[in-house]
Write a protein that holds these residues in place. Sequence first.
Motif, PDB file in Angstrom:
ATOM      1  N   HIS A   1      -4.067   5.486   4.590  1.00 15.58           N
ATOM      2  CA  HIS A   1      -4.450   6.144   3.338  1.00 15.58           C
ATOM      3  C   HIS A   1      -3.249   6.922   2.795  1.00 15.58           C
ATOM      4  O   HIS A   1      -2.301   7.206   3.538  1.00 15.58           O
ATOM      5  CB  HIS A   1      -5.624   7.094   3.591  1.00 15.58           C
ATOM      6  CG  HIS A   1      -6.911   6.398   3.882  1.00 15.58           C
ATOM      7  ND1 HIS A   1      -7.701   5.842   2.902  1.00 15.58           N
ATOM      8  CD2 HIS A   1      -7.555   6.159   5.059  1.00 15.58           C
ATOM      9  CE1 HIS A   1      -8.778   5.294   3.451  1.00 15.58           C
ATOM     10  NE2 HIS A   1      -8.709   5.466   4.760  1.00 15.58           N
ATOM     11  N   PRO A   2      -3.247   7.273   1.498  1.00 15.50           N
ATOM     12  CA  PRO A   2      -2.115   8.036   0.933  1.00 15.50           C
ATOM     13  C   PRO A   2      -1.798   9.269   1.768  1.00 15.50           C
ATOM     14  O   PRO A   2      -2.675  10.116   1.985  1.00 15.50           O
ATOM     15  CB  PRO A   2      -2.627   8.418  -0.460  1.00 15.50           C
ATOM     16  CG  PRO A   2      -3.584   7.318  -0.817  1.00 15.50           C
ATOM     17  CD  PRO A   2      -4.257   6.946   0.475  1.00 15.50           C
TER      18      PRO A   2
ATOM     19  N   ASN B   1       0.959   4.365  -2.473  1.00 17.24           N
ATOM     20  CA  ASN B   1       0.725   5.711  -1.946  1.00 17.24           C
ATOM     21  C   ASN B   1       1.832   6.690  -2.325  1.00 17.24           C
ATOM     22  O   ASN B   1       1.598   7.898  -2.451  1.00 17.24           O
ATOM     23  CB  ASN B   1       0.595   5.668  -0.421  1.00 17.24           C
ATOM     24  CG  ASN B   1      -0.695   4.992   0.031  1.00 17.24           C
ATOM     25  OD1 ASN B   1      -1.595   4.761  -0.778  1.00 17.24           O
ATOM     26  ND2 ASN B   1      -0.780   4.680   1.312  1.00 17.24           N
TER      27      ASN B   1
ATOM     28  N   THR C   1       0.837  -1.204   0.000  1.00 20.32           N
ATOM     29  CA  THR C   1       0.000   0.000   0.000  1.00 20.32           C
ATOM     30  C   THR C   1       0.869   1.250   0.000  1.00 20.32           C
ATOM     31  O   THR C   1       0.582   2.231  -0.699  1.00 20.32           O
ATOM     32  CB  THR C   1      -0.934   0.010   1.232  1.00 20.32           C
ATOM     33  OG1 THR C   1      -1.768  -1.146   1.192  1.00 20.32           O
ATOM     34  CG2 THR C   1      -1.804   1.260   1.248  1.00 20.32           C
TER      35      THR C   1
END
Length: 661
Positions: free
Chosen positions: A355-356, A121, A117
Amino acid sequence: MLVMLAGCSTPFKRAMKHFDQAEYAKAIPQFKSVLEKGGNKASVNAYLGESFRLSNRLGEAESYYKSAIDAGSNDDKVRFYYAQAMKVNGKYDEAKAQFERYSKSGTNTNLVKLAKTEIENTAKIQEIATKKTYFEVKNAETINSTAGEFAPVLQGDQLLVSATRKQGVYDGTGGGFAGIYTTPINEAKEVKSDLQLYSDKINKEGTNEACITFAHDGGFMIFARSSSTEQRKGGGNEVDLYICQRTPNGWSEPEIMPYPININKKLFEEGNENLRGSGENAWTSCPAVSPDGKRLYFASNRSGGYGGIDIWVADIRGGKFTNVRNVGKDINTAGNDLFPFISESGNLYFSSDGHPNLGGLDIFEAVRVQGKITIKNMGVPINSTADDFGLVWDKKNETGFMASNRTGGKGDDDVYIVKDVTPDKKIVRYYLAIDVVGVNPSDKNKTETPLANAQIEFYQGNELKKVKKLNDFTTDAQGKIKPFLVEMPEDYVIIASAGDNYLKKEEEYTTAGKGLDLELLTKYETDTTLYTKVVLDKIVIDTTLAYEIEINFDFNKANIRYDAARELDKFVIFLKENPQIEIELGSHTDAVGSAERNLTLSQARADSTVAYLIKQGIDQTRMKAVGYGETRLKVNTTEAEERNRRTEFKITGIRNRKKED
């Protein structure tokens, strides 16, 4: 070599003892001493990196993780956290390379998922960093210090802040223990004086208290508290949520919130019956009550989430917290997602490293449009490469407060003031339309009949404190009130009546949390209509029909608690507005304990409820108290079950009833 290892064993054992008890501030100098004496560079540097990371100093951990890797550390997670530390320090390309390497060689399934992830990101960092935003962020210098200040909360004309200023040294960080402090703010949300301790009731010696939230009407407050120093030495390192009720004499003593808000197997095994059902020890913190008062959001690392710390939510009904559930995979990630806050417009703001993001925790906004949730990184200057978290807004979403440990602060976490300076803000006018319908509660289909000529009184305020009467309405032939202008955000009370054959009803309504997302509007001015329906029950005598009064009793006790008194005060209003009905008040228990004891307990609870109502002016001849014990379980189980511990009323008679037309 053996002599050298023997010489290092005692300091290393001392360091590990502190590390295992989460006393990182004590462990760090001990590990450094081991290094100076020739200890194993791979393992000791790895523990030093972990000590810095776990005491919220991830940036300082980078060099120790690198030294551990260079010395041949075989600790699987060292490379992953080395990459995270480099990202926090703004070394994005180097961090990406390490994440890529870990994604191929790592053995921890969750960390491998996170590494992949993070690689995805990384491609979005430039977009986040350069996105145009309309925010100004300024250090709230008056209240910040070299200690940590974080988790700001707006409550009336006060700003509450969690700060590590309590006496004593918290061995997890080497700083002071956290407590909850306050300072006044004016209408412009300016902070001009330093913090003062909020309440002696909630600041306990030897523990950390932080992250406070308040009931919609100010009737209770909830905060997080860590286990005490002695409990941590015994192997406990829990954080749980506690609640205080507002009483005529101030706040009540804090009580740990029950399962499943908290999940604490250790405390249940020590005798805390409120935590029955706990199968693990979970970290639970970051509470936030929604603006409409109907939901409690919080963060927890309990089982059943998506990884790390997740955001959860519970419904609030009559002082009870029910239906605990995860808010879902759109918001929660394999990383850490915490510090939820619901704005008056109904949007969820939270912090996440999954999250990014630019590094550490970033602040995000979750917007729901037509059932679909969109997650937006708030961008610069709200976010930085450091931890940015705990954003809250005022009612107009114009001024907010947040915390960050970015460079340029006074030290550790600081509180920052956020201003929304979006040019040409859009104007929205809100209208409210009301439908009034009647139902026969004995009708299994609950068929609704529009009630023509029903009377509506519309107040500003809440049931227990009606501030001002605003309107009187009469419904049309379809039982409708035409849309009328209301404020956003504001609390209202609707009082509806439709003759002697229907129960008169008071119902709270709030526009808080129902606002439109201004970014999605295409016009400079917009009119929108909100809708609500008031359902009036037809008065029927039916011994199988029971209405639940949502009040709580302490375990094995029958006295009326503060929160129960607030709900009974609302019931008093109902009885006074419907003087024609006679009722039976029935109390029930679960099946824990003997049937005889439960029957006695339920009768005592029913009697104390009736006694309270009599003191509030309700005619004793209208009421009968009955204890049913465990004979009428809603959930057929011998385990403790909150839904079985209830008080209900039935309509048993009608005085001076007029015939229906």
